[in-house]
Design an enzyme around this catalytic site. Structure first.
Site, PDB file in Angstrom:
ATOM      1  N   ASP A 219      48.979  33.653  68.688  1.00  0.00           N
ATOM      2  CA  ASP A 219      49.907  33.894  67.580  1.00  0.00           C
ATOM      3  C   ASP A 219      50.032  32.619  66.753  1.00  0.00           C
ATOM      4  O   ASP A 219      50.125  31.509  67.286  1.00  0.00           O
ATOM      5  CB  ASP A 219      51.280  34.320  68.126  1.00  0.00           C
ATOM      6  CG  ASP A 219      52.148  34.959  67.055  1.00  0.00           C
ATOM      7  OD1 ASP A 219      52.415  36.171  67.159  1.00  0.00           O
ATOM      8  OD2 ASP A 219      52.567  34.247  66.105  1.00  0.00           O
TER       9      ASP A 219
ATOM     10  N   ASN B 157      56.224  45.774  69.490  1.00  0.00           N
ATOM     11  CA  ASN B 157      57.258  46.111  68.519  1.00  0.00           C
ATOM     12  C   ASN B 157      56.790  47.346  67.756  1.00  0.00           C
ATOM     13  O   ASN B 157      55.668  47.373  67.247  1.00  0.00           O
ATOM     14  CB  ASN B 157      57.492  44.942  67.556  1.00  0.00           C
ATOM     15  CG  ASN B 157      58.110  43.744  68.250  1.00  0.00           C
ATOM     16  OD1 ASN B 157      58.956  43.898  69.139  1.00  0.00           O
ATOM     17  ND2 ASN B 157      57.701  42.545  67.870  1.00  0.00           N
TER      18      ASN B 157
ATOM     19  N   GLN C 217      58.561  44.813  64.018  1.00  0.00           N
ATOM     20  CA  GLN C 217      57.129  44.867  63.688  1.00  0.00           C
ATOM     21  C   GLN C 217      56.902  44.440  62.239  1.00  0.00           C
ATOM     22  O   GLN C 217      57.542  44.982  61.323  1.00  0.00           O
ATOM     23  CB  GLN C 217      56.568  46.282  63.916  1.00  0.00           C
ATOM     24  CG  GLN C 217      55.048  46.335  63.756  1.00  0.00           C
ATOM     25  CD  GLN C 217      54.447  47.687  64.089  1.00  0.00           C
ATOM     26  OE1 GLN C 217      55.148  48.668  64.333  1.00  0.00           O
ATOM     27  NE2 GLN C 217      53.116  47.742  64.086  1.00  0.00           N
TER      28      GLN C 217
ATOM     29  N   HIS D 177      49.552  45.719  68.288  1.00  0.00           N
ATOM     30  CA  HIS D 177      49.251  44.498  69.038  1.00  0.00           C
ATOM     31  C   HIS D 177      50.277  44.336  70.133  1.00  0.00           C
ATOM     32  O   HIS D 177      51.458  44.617  69.942  1.00  0.00           O
ATOM     33  CB  HIS D 177      49.225  43.273  68.117  1.00  0.00           C
ATOM     34  CG  HIS D 177      50.428  43.153  67.245  1.00  0.00           C
ATOM     35  ND1 HIS D 177      50.595  43.896  66.095  1.00  0.00           N
ATOM     36  CD2 HIS D 177      51.555  42.412  67.370  1.00  0.00           C
ATOM     37  CE1 HIS D 177      51.752  43.606  65.544  1.00  0.00           C
ATOM     38  NE2 HIS D 177      52.370  42.710  66.297  1.00  0.00           N
ATOM     39  N   LEU D 178      49.799  43.851  71.260  1.00  0.00           N
ATOM     40  CA  LEU D 178      50.667  43.566  72.404  1.00  0.00           C
ATOM     41  C   LEU D 178      50.905  42.063  72.441  1.00  0.00           C
ATOM     42  O   LEU D 178      49.955  41.270  72.437  1.00  0.00           O
ATOM     43  CB  LEU D 178      49.966  44.037  73.683  1.00  0.00           C
ATOM     44  CG  LEU D 178      50.706  43.827  75.007  1.00  0.00           C
ATOM     45  CD1 LEU D 178      52.063  44.522  75.019  1.00  0.00           C
ATOM     46  CD2 LEU D 178      49.849  44.331  76.171  1.00  0.00           C
ATOM     47  N   HIS D 179      52.174  41.665  72.427  1.00  0.00           N
ATOM     48  CA  HIS D 179      52.521  40.250  72.578  1.00  0.00           C
ATOM     49  C   HIS D 179      52.508  39.896  74.072  1.00  0.00           C
ATOM     50  O   HIS D 179      53.197  40.558  74.865  1.00  0.00           O
ATOM     51  CB  HIS D 179      53.937  39.979  72.048  1.00  0.00           C
ATOM     52  CG  HIS D 179      54.128  40.186  70.577  1.00  0.00           C
ATOM     53  ND1 HIS D 179      54.169  39.139  69.669  1.00  0.00           N
ATOM     54  CD2 HIS D 179      54.302  41.314  69.843  1.00  0.00           C
ATOM     55  CE1 HIS D 179      54.387  39.624  68.445  1.00  0.00           C
ATOM     56  NE2 HIS D 179      54.471  40.932  68.524  1.00  0.00           N
TER      57      HIS D 179
HETATM   58  P1  5GP Z   1      55.032  41.775  64.926  1.00  0.00           P
HETATM   59  O1  5GP Z   1      56.263  41.157  64.338  1.00  0.00           O
HETATM   60  O2  5GP Z   1      54.322  42.685  63.957  1.00  0.00           O
HETATM   61  O3  5GP Z   1      55.262  42.411  66.271  1.00  0.00           O
HETATM   62  O4  5GP Z   1      54.061  40.572  65.259  1.00  0.00           O
HETATM   63  C1  5GP Z   1      53.227  40.009  64.298  1.00  0.00           C
HETATM   64  C2  5GP Z   1      52.836  38.652  64.823  1.00  0.00           C
HETATM   65  O5  5GP Z   1      51.712  38.223  64.097  1.00  0.00           O
HETATM   66  C3  5GP Z   1      53.931  37.591  64.617  1.00  0.00           C
HETATM   67  O6  5GP Z   1      54.289  37.045  65.884  1.00  0.00           O
HETATM   68  C4  5GP Z   1      53.270  36.572  63.705  1.00  0.00           C
HETATM   69  O7  5GP Z   1      53.600  35.239  64.029  1.00  0.00           O
HETATM   70  C5  5GP Z   1      51.780  36.853  63.909  1.00  0.00           C
HETATM   71  N1  5GP Z   1      50.953  36.560  62.749  1.00  0.00           N
HETATM   72  C6  5GP Z   1      51.228  36.897  61.453  1.00  0.00           C
HETATM   73  N2  5GP Z   1      50.217  36.500  60.646  1.00  0.00           N
HETATM   74  C7  5GP Z   1      49.292  35.900  61.470  1.00  0.00           C
HETATM   75  C8  5GP Z   1      48.039  35.292  61.209  1.00  0.00           C
HETATM   76  O8  5GP Z   1      47.532  35.206  60.077  1.00  0.00           O
HETATM   77  N3  5GP Z   1      47.366  34.785  62.284  1.00  0.00           N
HETATM   78  C9  5GP Z   1      47.871  34.850  63.556  1.00  0.00           C
HETATM   79  N4  5GP Z   1      47.143  34.302  64.534  1.00  0.00           N
HETATM   80  N5  5GP Z   1      49.066  35.428  63.819  1.00  0.00           N
HETATM   81  C10 5GP Z   1      49.764  35.947  62.787  1.00  0.00           C
END
Ligand code: 5GP
Ligand code: ZN
Length: 115
Positions: free
Chosen positions: A33, A88, A95, A101-103
């Site tokens: 991330d 999320n 989200q 995606h799985l964190h």
């Molecule tokens: P969400 O909030 O959709 O569950 O998680 C999205 C995740 O993607 C966030 O933790 C954010 O930091 C990560 N993220 C957003 N843009 C990028 C990117 O360009 N590269 C990487 N490696 N992570 C990203």
């Protein structure tokens, strides 16, 4: 591979946007991330573009199982015993990127309930 040309994670999966890759196979792409919320914060994606858990088809169930299996293998490789896995689903749940995606989070204590 089904993809969405406007999707950030489809671009990362294809290599059009660089990322710090952790694991890849025919179905899965995992990377660090960019804004880590823990010492280990890895995102594990199916390569197939699916917006969120709620928009999965029944036939995607095995693929999501593989996402979880990949998280387990990555944790084993890194000798991480305790970790948190998070999907999320929807903006109200946090989200921001609408490609499943799985964190995988580890390396610090995690509160429960999560808040
Ligand atoms: P969400 O909030 O959709 O569950 O998680 C999205 C995740 O993607 C966030 O933790 C954010 O930091 C990560 N993220 C957003 N843009 C990028 C990117 O360009 N590269 C990487 N490696 N992570 C990203
Ligand atoms: Zn996508």
């Amino acid at each position: 591979m089904m993809e969405n040309s406007d999707c950030l994670f489809c671009k990362i999966v294809k290599g059009d946007i660089p990322s710090s890759k952790i694991y890849e196979d025919d179905d899965i792409f995992a990377f660090n991330d960019i804004n880590p919320q823990a010492p280990t914060h890895i995102l594990i994606c199916p390569k197939k573009h699916i917006e969120k858990i709620a928009s999965m088809d029944l036939e995607d169930t095995a693929l999501i199982g593989k996402v979880i299996e990949s998280a387990k293998k990555i944790a084993e490789d890194k000798q991480i015993e305790d970790y948190r896995l998070v999907f999320n689903n929807g903006s109200g749940a946090g989200q921001e990127v609408f490609h499943i995606h799985l964190h995988l989070l580890a390396g610090r204590p995690f509160a429960w309930p999560p808040g």
